[in-house]
Design an enzyme around this catalytic site. Structure first.
Site, PDB file in Angstrom:
ATOM      1  N   ASP A 100      59.599  28.844  22.571  1.00  0.00           N
ATOM      2  CA  ASP A 100      60.863  29.487  22.961  1.00  0.00           C
ATOM      3  C   ASP A 100      61.018  29.493  24.485  1.00  0.00           C
ATOM      4  OD1 ASP A 100      62.732  30.321  21.152  1.00  0.00           O
ATOM      5  OD2 ASP A 100      61.775  32.235  20.699  1.00  0.00           O
ATOM      6  N   LYS A 142      65.753  28.422  10.625  1.00  0.00           N
ATOM      7  CA  LYS A 142      64.693  27.749  11.385  1.00  0.00           C
ATOM      8  C   LYS A 142      63.689  27.102  10.431  1.00  0.00           C
ATOM      9  CE  LYS A 142      65.479  30.652  15.329  1.00  0.00           C
ATOM     10  NZ  LYS A 142      65.303  31.977  15.914  1.00  0.00           N
ATOM     11  N   GLN A 180      60.733  36.405  16.061  1.00  0.00           N
ATOM     12  CA  GLN A 180      62.173  36.657  15.989  1.00  0.00           C
ATOM     13  C   GLN A 180      62.503  38.012  16.617  1.00  0.00           C
ATOM     14  OE1 GLN A 180      64.555  34.417  14.755  1.00  0.00           O
ATOM     15  NE2 GLN A 180      65.929  35.892  15.717  1.00  0.00           N
TER      16      GLN A 180
END
Ligand code: NAP
Length: 283
Positions: free
Chosen positions: A120, A53, A97
């Site tokens: 997200d 990422k 994460q």
């Protein structure tokens, strides 16, 4: 019939070039887009995902802040960090994460992220925005699947789409996005008694299960669009999806491979959401 391949690697690359252009335009106006990636603990798979990422951000001209914390970080300390990132004007997106260590409640952490920075799209508010058809950040994997379907040129209007899997991160948002695109949607799951009865009627099938060979050739309507979200391993240890790819490609009209299908699109959509967040701030 041999299905046409939906090339996620090529599409993700093309999208990242477009995103780099949008990021550069923001930089030129003094608004560099920024993503904060938070990693707690040292899970090896998570470290790889986070590295990917951060690298994707650098390639697209997006500023990234990687915050790494030891496994022992308390939930309160993590919530305090999220609060600081929420207030930080150079951060437009926050990604924590998963999985988090067992002593931290992932729901509390996700809900602590400001909706304006929830790139997200996992928070209850973001899910509500999707449910209500309001603007907001959509979860990256289903959003990537929609882009992949778009490239086939097959209209979803009035088509029957079957989603296998009902997780909050993939299956359910996928079904809502298909519904918003005016498909007629069926959601199947582990309690569905006869999957084939549904999938055989589907113009579009999206599998998000996590079990290989969930969808085989006899379960697919000739010419259907098949999108495989699953990530599994063969007995030989090779990456594979939920779909019996060699069999289904002989029946379907369009199919995503694994690897090289949905996977590369997920990070591209994360970048897209982050840049969109920065664009909103710059307005
Ligand atoms: P999940 O939370 O475990 O959900 C799996 C879903 O599959 C559940 O809804 C489950 O039904 C359903 N299911 C299980 N067995 C089934 C069966 N025999 N028939 C029909 N449905 C069945 O998984 P997830 O997070 O949604 O992820 C699904 C897969 O996608 C995994 O392989 C994951 O690694 C992969 N994935 C890939 C990406 C990517 O970027 N490529 C991103 C996210 C996820 P119940 O609800 O009834 O249990």
């Amino acid at each position: 019939m041999t299905a046409q391949l939906i090339d996620g690697t090529a599409l993700a690359k093309k999208i990242r070039v477009e995103l780099a252009g949008r990021a550069a335009a923001l930089v030129a106006r003094g608004h560099r887009p920024g993503l904060a990636v938070v990693l707690v603990g040292d899970d090896p798979a998570s470290q790889v995902y986070v590295r990917n990422k951060v690298k994707a951000c650098a390639d697209a001209g997006v500023h990234s802040v990687l915050e790494k914390y030891p496994e022992a970080l308390t939930e309160n300390d993590l919530l305090a960090r999220i609060d600081a990132l929420n207030r930080n004007p150079v951060v437009h997106g926050i990604l924590v994460q998963m999985p988090l260590p067992p002593h931290i409640d992932p729901r509390r952490v996700v809900e602590a992220i400001s909706t304006q920075k929830d790139v997200d799209g996992y928070s209850v508010l973001s899910a509500g925005e999707l449910f209500a058809g309001l603007p907001g950040f959509r979860p990256c994997t289903p959003l990537g699947c929609m882009k992949l379907i778009e490239t086939t040129g097959v209209s979803l209007v009035g088509r029957h789409a079957v989603v296998i899997g009902r997780s909050s991160t993939v299956g359910k948002p996928m079904a809502l996005l298909l519904l918003q695109a005016n498909a007629t949607v069926t959601i199947c799951h582990s309690m569905t008694p006869d999957l084939t009865q549904h999938t055989r009627q589907a113009d579009v099938v999206v599998t998000a299960v996590g079990r290989r060979n969930t969808l085989t050739a006899t379960m697919v309507k000739p010419g259907a669009v098949v999108v495989d979200v699953g990530m599994n391993r063969t007995d030989a240890g090779q990456l594979c999806g939920d779909v019996d790819f060699p069999g289904v490609r002989e029946v379907a009209g369009w199919i995503t491979p694994v690897p090289g299908g949905v996977g590369p699109m997920t990070i591209s959509m994360l970048l897209a959401n982050t840049i969109e967040s920065a664009e909103r701030c710059a307005r």
